[in-house]
Scaffold this motif. Structure first.
Motif, PDB file in Angstrom:
ATOM      1  N   LEU A   1       0.823  -1.207   0.000  1.00  0.00           N
ATOM      2  CA  LEU A   1       0.000   0.000   0.000  1.00  0.00           C
ATOM      3  C   LEU A   1       0.861   1.262   0.000  1.00  0.00           C
ATOM      4  O   LEU A   1       0.463   2.296  -0.551  1.00  0.00           O
ATOM      5  N   SER A   2       2.034   1.179   0.586  1.00  0.00           N
ATOM      6  CA  SER A   2       2.932   2.338   0.634  1.00  0.00           C
ATOM      7  C   SER A   2       3.587   2.614  -0.708  1.00  0.00           C
ATOM      8  O   SER A   2       3.967   3.765  -0.989  1.00  0.00           O
ATOM      9  N   ASN A   3       3.718   1.587  -1.549  1.00  0.00           N
ATOM     10  CA  ASN A   3       4.545   1.716  -2.750  1.00  0.00           C
ATOM     11  C   ASN A   3       3.791   1.659  -4.066  1.00  0.00           C
ATOM     12  O   ASN A   3       4.399   1.841  -5.126  1.00  0.00           O
ATOM     13  N   THR A   4       2.488   1.391  -4.043  1.00  0.00           N
ATOM     14  CA  THR A   4       1.740   1.408  -5.297  1.00  0.00           C
ATOM     15  C   THR A   4       1.725   2.834  -5.862  1.00  0.00           C
ATOM     16  O   THR A   4       1.696   3.814  -5.099  1.00  0.00           O
ATOM     17  N   ASP A   5       1.762   2.967  -7.175  1.00  0.00           N
ATOM     18  CA  ASP A   5       1.852   4.299  -7.789  1.00  0.00           C
ATOM     19  C   ASP A   5       0.690   5.203  -7.384  1.00  0.00           C
ATOM     20  O   ASP A   5       0.877   6.395  -7.120  1.00  0.00           O
ATOM     21  N   LEU A   6      -0.520   4.638  -7.379  1.00  0.00           N
ATOM     22  CA  LEU A   6      -1.714   5.409  -6.999  1.00  0.00           C
ATOM     23  C   LEU A   6      -2.567   4.557  -6.068  1.00  0.00           C
ATOM     24  O   LEU A   6      -3.051   3.500  -6.459  1.00  0.00           O
TER      25      LEU A   6
ATOM     26  N   ALA B   1      -6.083   2.863  12.459  1.00  0.00           N
ATOM     27  CA  ALA B   1      -5.660   4.263  12.302  1.00  0.00           C
ATOM     28  C   ALA B   1      -4.138   4.376  12.334  1.00  0.00           C
ATOM     29  O   ALA B   1      -3.544   5.154  11.579  1.00  0.00           O
ATOM     30  N   SER B   2      -3.503   3.589  13.192  1.00  0.00           N
ATOM     31  CA  SER B   2      -2.041   3.589  13.276  1.00  0.00           C
ATOM     32  C   SER B   2      -1.431   3.100  11.967  1.00  0.00           C
ATOM     33  O   SER B   2      -0.447   3.675  11.469  1.00  0.00           O
ATOM     34  N   ASP B   3      -2.015   2.040  11.393  1.00  0.00           N
ATOM     35  CA  ASP B   3      -1.520   1.523  10.119  1.00  0.00           C
ATOM     36  C   ASP B   3      -1.744   2.535   8.996  1.00  0.00           C
ATOM     37  O   ASP B   3      -0.891   2.711   8.119  1.00  0.00           O
ATOM     38  N   LEU B   4      -2.907   3.191   9.014  1.00  0.00           N
ATOM     39  CA  LEU B   4      -3.199   4.205   8.001  1.00  0.00           C
ATOM     40  C   LEU B   4      -2.182   5.334   8.076  1.00  0.00           C
ATOM     41  O   LEU B   4      -1.689   5.816   7.044  1.00  0.00           O
ATOM     42  N   PHE B   5      -1.853   5.753   9.292  1.00  0.00           N
ATOM     43  CA  PHE B   5      -0.834   6.789   9.464  1.00  0.00           C
ATOM     44  C   PHE B   5       0.497   6.340   8.863  1.00  0.00           C
ATOM     45  O   PHE B   5       1.172   7.104   8.164  1.00  0.00           O
ATOM     46  N   ALA B   6       0.896   5.082   9.121  1.00  0.00           N
ATOM     47  CA  ALA B   6       2.174   4.575   8.606  1.00  0.00           C
ATOM     48  C   ALA B   6       2.179   4.572   7.080  1.00  0.00           C
ATOM     49  O   ALA B   6       3.170   4.957   6.441  1.00  0.00           O
ATOM     50  N   ILE B   7       1.075   4.148   6.483  1.00  0.00           N
ATOM     51  CA  ILE B   7       0.980   4.096   5.017  1.00  0.00           C
ATOM     52  C   ILE B   7       1.109   5.494   4.427  1.00  0.00           C
ATOM     53  O   ILE B   7       1.891   5.730   3.497  1.00  0.00           O
ATOM     54  N   LEU B   8       0.344   6.435   4.972  1.00  0.00           N
ATOM     55  CA  LEU B   8       0.361   7.799   4.435  1.00  0.00           C
ATOM     56  C   LEU B   8       1.688   8.486   4.685  1.00  0.00           C
ATOM     57  O   LEU B   8       2.171   9.262   3.842  1.00  0.00           O
ATOM     58  N   ALA B   9       2.304   8.200   5.831  1.00  0.00           N
ATOM     59  CA  ALA B   9       3.625   8.775   6.114  1.00  0.00           C
ATOM     60  C   ALA B   9       4.656   8.251   5.123  1.00  0.00           C
ATOM     61  O   ALA B   9       5.535   9.000   4.662  1.00  0.00           O
ATOM     62  N   ASN B  10       4.551   6.972   4.783  1.00  0.00           N
ATOM     63  CA  ASN B  10       5.482   6.382   3.809  1.00  0.00           C
ATOM     64  C   ASN B  10       5.278   6.950   2.407  1.00  0.00           C
ATOM     65  O   ASN B  10       6.222   7.031   1.621  1.00  0.00           O
ATOM     66  N   ARG B  11       4.046   7.328   2.084  1.00  0.00           N
ATOM     67  CA  ARG B  11       3.732   7.819   0.739  1.00  0.00           C
ATOM     68  C   ARG B  11       3.999   9.318   0.589  1.00  0.00           C
ATOM     69  O   ARG B  11       4.167   9.814  -0.525  1.00  0.00           O
ATOM     70  N   GLU B  12       4.023  10.029   1.713  1.00  0.00           N
ATOM     71  CA  GLU B  12       4.132  11.484   1.673  1.00  0.00           C
ATOM     72  C   GLU B  12       5.371  11.938   0.904  1.00  0.00           C
ATOM     73  O   GLU B  12       6.472  11.425   1.105  1.00  0.00           O
ATOM     74  N   HIS B  13       5.165  12.889  -0.012  1.00  0.00           N
ATOM     75  CA  HIS B  13       6.216  13.455  -0.859  1.00  0.00           C
ATOM     76  C   HIS B  13       6.781  12.446  -1.870  1.00  0.00           C
ATOM     77  O   HIS B  13       7.740  12.775  -2.574  1.00  0.00           O
ATOM     78  N   ARG B  14       6.217  11.231  -1.916  1.00  0.00           N
ATOM     79  CA  ARG B  14       6.693  10.231  -2.882  1.00  0.00           C
ATOM     80  C   ARG B  14       5.615   9.843  -3.882  1.00  0.00           C
ATOM     81  O   ARG B  14       5.846   9.850  -5.095  1.00  0.00           O
ATOM     82  N   LEU B  15       4.439   9.484  -3.368  1.00  0.00           N
ATOM     83  CA  LEU B  15       3.392   8.930  -4.221  1.00  0.00           C
ATOM     84  C   LEU B  15       2.031   9.466  -3.786  1.00  0.00           C
ATOM     85  O   LEU B  15       1.804   9.703  -2.597  1.00  0.00           O
ATOM     86  N   PRO B  16       1.097   9.642  -4.718  1.00  0.00           N
ATOM     87  CA  PRO B  16      -0.192  10.241  -4.390  1.00  0.00           C
ATOM     88  C   PRO B  16      -1.217   9.221  -3.895  1.00  0.00           C
ATOM     89  O   PRO B  16      -1.165   8.039  -4.217  1.00  0.00           O
ATOM     90  N   THR B  17      -2.150   9.731  -3.104  1.00  0.00           N
ATOM     91  CA  THR B  17      -3.277   8.952  -2.619  1.00  0.00           C
ATOM     92  C   THR B  17      -4.559   9.657  -3.041  1.00  0.00           C
ATOM     93  O   THR B  17      -4.671  10.880  -2.905  1.00  0.00           O
ATOM     94  N   MET B  18      -5.516   8.891  -3.560  1.00  0.00           N
ATOM     95  CA  MET B  18      -6.816   9.442  -3.904  1.00  0.00           C
ATOM     96  C   MET B  18      -7.824   9.019  -2.840  1.00  0.00           C
ATOM     97  O   MET B  18      -7.936   7.834  -2.530  1.00  0.00           O
ATOM     98  N   ILE B  19      -8.543   9.982  -2.305  1.00  0.00           N
ATOM     99  CA  ILE B  19      -9.561   9.722  -1.295  1.00  0.00           C
ATOM    100  C   ILE B  19     -10.925  10.062  -1.884  1.00  0.00           C
ATOM    101  O   ILE B  19     -11.126  11.160  -2.405  1.00  0.00           O
ATOM    102  N   ALA B  20     -11.861   9.119  -1.804  1.00  0.00           N
ATOM    103  CA  ALA B  20     -13.246   9.381  -2.192  1.00  0.00           C
ATOM    104  C   ALA B  20     -14.089   9.299  -0.921  1.00  0.00           C
ATOM    105  O   ALA B  20     -14.056   8.282  -0.219  1.00  0.00           O
ATOM    106  N   SER B  21     -14.816  10.353  -0.612  1.00  0.00           N
ATOM    107  CA  SER B  21     -15.504  10.406   0.678  1.00  0.00           C
ATOM    108  C   SER B  21     -16.773  11.248   0.599  1.00  0.00           C
ATOM    109  O   SER B  21     -16.887  12.156  -0.238  1.00  0.00           O
TER     110      SER B  21
END
Length: 253
Positions: free
Chosen positions: A158-163, A179-199
């Motif tokens: 999840l940290s390394n997928t392009d999108l 929530a802790s895992d979500l934080f880790a994933i987003l921290a790993n992606r920050e400034h490297r790869l984008p995340t799309m959120i639909a909400s």
């Protein structure tokens, strides 16, 4: 001209089997009799490359897990969405731009279709895409915690997928471990790869829904402070499509 089994053994050794098979087809077609050998060969190469590209795209789309695999950016006709902007998203180089994308709308607003359409366009551009609904992702993260290796692999994937596309984000609450895992994933992606959120909701609601205020601020900060936003407004696309269907021939209820 027909290639023999020995010929194909050679082609396989050189990894040009597709080129050879296509070349044989072209040679056997009388419509190509006036083409030179060089033209036939280059056509076979181009066709084989396109076949390989299409196979790769199909593989990427299947791996993405998108719930609407036929979604198409060209078919999006929501009011308020600029077609030029959608073309930019369709052609976007996600691996080179870590800017997140937030798609906000109430239920029925078409955000899942839009997210899938952009995800499929990304696959066509050669990007690895991963789609997950937030509630399903939270369960998966909790389940894999029983196996440290599987859990770490999931976090890495999840940290390394392009999108990374997370749909129905915080429609329901998640526990502190997720929530802790979500934080880790987003921290790993920050400034490297984008995340799309639909909400259905925006950043202010997300902070309130997350169990830990400090983690909530960090998660929402990483998502929202480096993001583009598509706000679909109050249109209920499910109802609109149902109303359109009622006007077509053969509709019954």
């Amino acid at each position: 001209m027909t290639f023999t089994d020995i010929d194909y053994d050679k082609f396989r050794a050189l990894r040009v089997t597709r080129v050879a098979a296509r070349l044989e087809q072209l040679i056997g077609d009388e419509a190509n009799d006036e083409l030179t050998p060089e033209q036939l060969f280059l056509t076979a190469v181009d066709d084989a490359l396109e076949d390989r590209r299409a196979h790769k795209v199909d593989k990427l789309i299947r791996a993405a897990g998108l719930p609407i695999p036929e979604a198409n950016v060209a078919e999006i006709d929501y009011r308020g969405i600029n077609p030029v902007r959608m073309k930019r998203y369709a052609a976007h180089d996600w691996a080179a731009d870590p800017t997140n994308l937030l798609v906000i709308s109430p239920t029925g607003g078409g955000k899942t279709y839009l997210a899938c359409a952009i995800g499929i366009a990304a696959c066509h551009n050669g990007h690895a895409v991963t789609y997950a609904r937030m509630d399903s992702l939270a369960r998966q993260l909790v389940i894999t915690r029983a196996d440290g290796i599987a859990h770490q692999k999931l976090l890495n994937d999840l940290s390394n997928t392009d999108l990374l596309i997370i749909d129905d984000f915080l429609t329901v609450g998640i526990d502190s471990d997720a929530a802790s895992d979500l934080f880790a994933i987003l921290a790993n992606r920050e400034h490297r790869l984008p995340t799309m959120i639909a909400s259905q909701t925006g950043p202010a609601h997300w902070v309130a829904e997350l169990p830990d205020r400090v983690a909530a601020d960090s998660i929402v900060n990483r998502l929202a402070n480096n993001a583009r936003t598509i706000n679909l407004g109050q249109i209920d696309m499910r109802r609109q499509r149902q109303d359109q269907a009622r006007t077509t021939d053969g509709y019954w209820e």
